[in-house]
Design a protein around this motif. Structure first.
Motif, PDB file in Angstrom:
ATOM      1  N   LEU A 283      38.851  33.630  61.973  1.00 15.29           N
ATOM      2  CA  LEU A 283      39.548  32.759  61.029  1.00 15.29           C
ATOM      3  C   LEU A 283      38.849  32.742  59.682  1.00 15.29           C
ATOM      4  CD1 LEU A 283      40.474  29.581  63.116  1.00 15.29           C
ATOM      5  CD2 LEU A 283      41.981  31.446  62.342  1.00 15.29           C
ATOM      6  N   ASP A 284      39.652  32.846  58.652  1.00 16.87           N
ATOM      7  CA  ASP A 284      39.144  32.740  57.298  1.00 16.87           C
ATOM      8  C   ASP A 284      39.510  31.330  56.823  1.00 16.87           C
ATOM      9  OD1 ASP A 284      38.371  33.096  54.712  1.00 16.87           O
ATOM     10  OD2 ASP A 284      40.070  34.395  54.170  1.00 16.87           O
ATOM     11  N   ILE A 285      38.539  30.447  56.832  1.00 15.90           N
ATOM     12  CA  ILE A 285      38.807  29.049  56.483  1.00 15.90           C
ATOM     13  C   ILE A 285      38.749  28.902  54.963  1.00 15.90           C
ATOM     14  CG2 ILE A 285      38.063  26.645  56.803  1.00 15.90           C
ATOM     15  CD1 ILE A 285      38.622  27.718  59.495  1.00 15.90           C
ATOM     16  N   ALA A 286      39.898  28.723  54.355  1.00 17.75           N
ATOM     17  CA  ALA A 286      39.943  28.628  52.892  1.00 17.75           C
ATOM     18  C   ALA A 286      39.224  27.368  52.414  1.00 17.75           C
ATOM     19  CB  ALA A 286      41.394  28.616  52.418  1.00 17.75           C
ATOM     20  N   PRO A 287      38.315  27.498  51.439  1.00 18.10           N
ATOM     21  CA  PRO A 287      37.610  26.328  50.898  1.00 18.10           C
ATOM     22  C   PRO A 287      38.595  25.248  50.415  1.00 18.10           C
ATOM     23  CG  PRO A 287      36.578  28.336  50.100  1.00 18.10           C
ATOM     24  CD  PRO A 287      37.803  28.757  50.849  1.00 18.10           C
ATOM     25  N   ASP A 288      39.737  25.663  49.901  1.00 19.95           N
ATOM     26  CA  ASP A 288      40.741  24.688  49.446  1.00 19.95           C
ATOM     27  C   ASP A 288      41.230  23.815  50.601  1.00 19.95           C
ATOM     28  OD1 ASP A 288      40.574  25.687  46.985  1.00 19.95           O
ATOM     29  OD2 ASP A 288      42.562  26.648  46.941  1.00 19.95           O
ATOM     30  N   TRP A 289      41.379  24.457  51.744  1.00 17.72           N
ATOM     31  CA  TRP A 289      41.851  23.709  52.922  1.00 17.72           C
ATOM     32  C   TRP A 289      40.802  22.667  53.310  1.00 17.72           C
ATOM     33  CZ3 TRP A 289      42.036  25.446  58.707  1.00 17.72           C
ATOM     34  CH2 TRP A 289      42.855  24.568  59.428  1.00 17.72           C
ATOM     35  N   VAL A 290      39.536  23.102  53.289  1.00 12.92           N
ATOM     36  CA  VAL A 290      38.448  22.180  53.638  1.00 12.92           C
ATOM     37  C   VAL A 290      38.447  20.996  52.677  1.00 12.92           C
ATOM     38  CG1 VAL A 290      35.942  21.918  53.859  1.00 12.92           C
ATOM     39  CG2 VAL A 290      37.055  24.042  54.614  1.00 12.92           C
ATOM     40  N   GLU A 291      38.636  21.288  51.377  1.00 11.67           N
ATOM     41  CA  GLU A 291      38.625  20.192  50.397  1.00 11.67           C
ATOM     42  C   GLU A 291      39.816  19.264  50.599  1.00 11.67           C
ATOM     43  OE1 GLU A 291      35.964  19.304  48.788  1.00 11.67           O
ATOM     44  OE2 GLU A 291      35.244  21.075  49.856  1.00 11.67           O
ATOM     45  N   GLU A 292      40.933  19.844  50.983  1.00 11.62           N
ATOM     46  CA  GLU A 292      42.126  19.036  51.238  1.00 11.62           C
ATOM     47  C   GLU A 292      41.857  18.082  52.416  1.00 11.62           C
ATOM     48  OE1 GLU A 292      45.682  21.451  51.818  1.00 11.62           O
ATOM     49  OE2 GLU A 292      46.521  19.774  52.984  1.00 11.62           O
ATOM     50  N   ILE A 293      41.217  18.622  53.457  1.00 16.04           N
ATOM     51  CA  ILE A 293      40.896  17.790  54.625  1.00 16.04           C
ATOM     52  C   ILE A 293      39.899  16.708  54.228  1.00 16.04           C
ATOM     53  CG2 ILE A 293      39.835  17.788  56.933  1.00 16.04           C
ATOM     54  CD1 ILE A 293      40.962  20.654  57.277  1.00 16.04           C
ATOM     55  N   ARG A 294      38.972  17.068  53.355  1.00 15.95           N
ATOM     56  CA  ARG A 294      37.973  16.079  52.916  1.00 15.95           C
ATOM     57  C   ARG A 294      38.664  14.877  52.247  1.00 15.95           C
ATOM     58  NH1 ARG A 294      32.567  17.179  52.104  1.00 15.95           N
ATOM     59  NH2 ARG A 294      32.869  19.368  51.586  1.00 15.95           N
ATOM     60  N   THR A 295      39.675  15.169  51.450  1.00 14.75           N
ATOM     61  CA  THR A 295      40.368  14.061  50.776  1.00 14.75           C
ATOM     62  C   THR A 295      41.179  13.225  51.773  1.00 14.75           C
ATOM     63  OG1 THR A 295      42.317  15.385  50.290  1.00 14.75           O
ATOM     64  CG2 THR A 295      40.604  15.333  48.597  1.00 14.75           C
ATOM     65  N   LEU A 296      41.485  13.817  52.919  1.00 21.08           N
ATOM     66  CA  LEU A 296      42.270  13.084  53.929  1.00 21.08           C
ATOM     67  C   LEU A 296      41.409  12.269  54.893  1.00 21.08           C
ATOM     68  CD1 LEU A 296      44.912  15.795  54.928  1.00 21.08           C
ATOM     69  CD2 LEU A 296      45.241  13.788  53.455  1.00 21.08           C
TER      70      LEU A 296
END
Ligand code: ADP
Ligand code: MG
Ligand code: ZN
Length: 489
Positions: A283-296
């Motif tokens: 899996l290539d975990i996109a940093p944007d996805w991680v940041e989106e989860i952080r805001t959630l």
């Protein structure tokens, strides 16, 4: 020789997703009939291909972030091979060298003060089937329920940073609470949604090398973990003091006898023949996805605690207790939302919750989430005290009755005639009765022992079944005593 205990914990958490880890079977296997939540994938039939559950990955990233971990961009799944009939495929899909989250920490508060416990990794795997064994003379048999096979399982591995069973308990309580705030698991320990394996070793105090560890399994409550760790630290100390060596092995906790027993020698990673899972892409975990989860990320206990102190002026101690579990904090939120915001009211709600209500719940080992007294009823009770309908003493009785029956406090007050008597003529006869029945206390008072009046007020409260308004009873008793002083020869 003084010894130091070293503990590292591996916690397995079932994730509360809709579907299983690698197939579309529903994950709520507990309520389903045996072997009904199955498909070719979780039955391990040849040729069936797994598909990664996106929500499970998201929950694991979320947990990693809450535990202050790094989320590497590359992660992959691996096969962990071992022969046991709870494994449908003969291997478990897990993660080996590239877990979803690494290098975090969880802060705990213990007798020794605040402490940060390192979190080595958080990875994702699949749960195994459930076995039930029926031993009998000459063989016996075992049954396999495959419903649990493939349920998403997240593993949180700590560093060997804990130094006592108390610290281990604090770590588990914090982790458990955090996971519930995150909403990723039911966290039920009895049904195995939150299970802990404990690694423990001892070493001479002051040494900076680790001793040989044992791994303890089969504990299904916080209390068992605590007891097992204390037992095992003591057992290892005896082994060492007898001049023997601790053997690296897996030991099982036997609840009925409160001991750990040897199960098998500890396997090494190479025994599992780990290799990358060929049926799943890395899996290539996109940093944007991680940041989106952080805001959630939802508000967690430390933030809520700070908010309660700020908004309601609660003490740090009370705010901490109120936020120690999500269920408790949610109850408080529902209660304060029922009235216009006021510090005085919040303080009262907090006092009732942490005091009498917790007392009643603890007696039955019941969680506040299943409290028979709802936040609505608690608020009603506080209202009855505030408007003078009942005294605080009486309110305690009403709470007990509301707890036992589930009835609303105002109904109980009405039905039982628990109203506060605030007119003099109704209380006066009880005052005379109390004084007449206790000439000794009256004499004590008249000879200067003022505390005797308190005793007499208590008698009046008893005679009125707690219904006299306490201030009124107090006033009337004092007046009556002074009259007797005047009348005294
Ligand atoms: P394994 O994968 O074989 O279980 P790890 O090295 O990953 O072994 O460690 C598993 C757990 O054991 C971790 O939580 C770690 O903190 C703990 N641990 C490792 N060494 C020790 C030790 N000497 N004493 C106590 N706990 C230990
Ligand atoms: Mg292990
Ligand atoms: Zn399935």
């Amino acid at each position: 020789m003084e010894y130091e205990t070293v503990i590292g914990l591996e916690v397995h958490v079932q994730l509360q997703t809709q579907s299983k880890m690698f197939c579309s079977c529903r994950a709520d296997y507990q309520s389903a009939p045996v072997n009904s939540r199955v498909c070719p994938v979780c039955l391990g039939l040849p040729g069936a291909l797994p598909v990664i559950n996106r929500r499970a990955v998201e929950y694991t990233i979320m947990t990693g972030l809450a535990l202050n971990c790094c989320i590497p961009q590359l992660t992959k799944f691996d096969r962990k091979n071992y022969p046991y009939p709870d494994l449908m495929k003969g291997y478990q899909i897990s993660q080996y060298d590239l877990p979803i989250a690494v290098d975090g920490h969880l802060d705990i508060e213990c007798d020794g003060g605040p402490k940060s416990v390192g979190v080595r990794r958080v990875h994702l795997e699949e749960d195994v089937a459930k076995m039930q064994h029926f031993p009998a003379d000459g063989g016996g048999y075992s049954l396999v329920d495959v419903n649990r096979s493939g349920v998403p399982l997240m593993e949180v591995v700590s560093e060997p940073d804990m130094r006592s069973a108390e610290e281990a308990r604090a770590y588990l309580m914090n982790l458990h609470s955090m996971l519930q705030y995150l909403g990723v698991t039911t966290g039920n320990m009895q049904d195995g949604s939150f299970r802990c394996d404990a690694n423990i070793s001892i070493r001479p105090k002051g040494s900076d090398e680790f001793g040989t560890r044992t791994e303890i399994k089969n504990m299904n409550s916080l209390r068992s973990v605590f007891q097992a760790l204390n037992f095992e630290a003591e057992r290892q100390r005896r082994v060492v003091e007898a001049g023997d060596r601790v053997v690296q092995e897996t030991r099982g906790w036997v609840e009925e006898r409160a001991v750990t027993v040897s199960q098998r020698s500890k396997e090494e990673a190479h025994d599992y023949r780990y290799f990358p899972e060929p049926d799943l892409p890395p899996l290539d975990i996109a940093p944007d996805w991680v940041e989106e989860i952080r805001t959630l990320l939802p508000e967690l206990a430390p933030q809520r605690c700070a908010r309660y102190r700020e908004d309601y002026g609660l003490s740090e101690y009370d705010a901490r207790l109120l936020t120690s579990t999500k269920a408790m904090a949610d109850y408080f939120e529902r209660a304060v939302a029922l009235r216009p915001a006021s510090e005085a009211f919040a303080k009262q709600a907090s006092n009732w919750m942490l005091g009498d209500l917790s007392g009643l719940l603890n007696q039955e080992n019941r969680d506040i989430a299943d409290s028979p007294v709802s936040p609505e009823h608690l608020v009603e009770l506080i209202g009855l005290v505030d408007n003078g309908a009942i005294s605080t003493t009486m309110a305690k009785t009403v709470l007990e009755e509301a707890y036992a029956s589930g009835d609303s406090p105002s109904r109980i007050v009405e039905q039982r005639g628990y109203t506060q008597i605030s007119d003099t003529s109704s209380v006066e006869p009880s005052v005379i009765e109390a004084l007449d029945a206790n000439p000794r206390a009256v004499a004590d008072y008249l000879s200067g022992k003022e505390s005797a009046a308190k005793f007499l007020v208590g008698q009046v409260m008893k005679l009125t079944r707690g219904q006299a308004k306490p201030e009124l009873a107090n006033q009337l008793v004092t007046d009556a005593l002074e009259r007797r002083r005047d009348e005294a020869p």
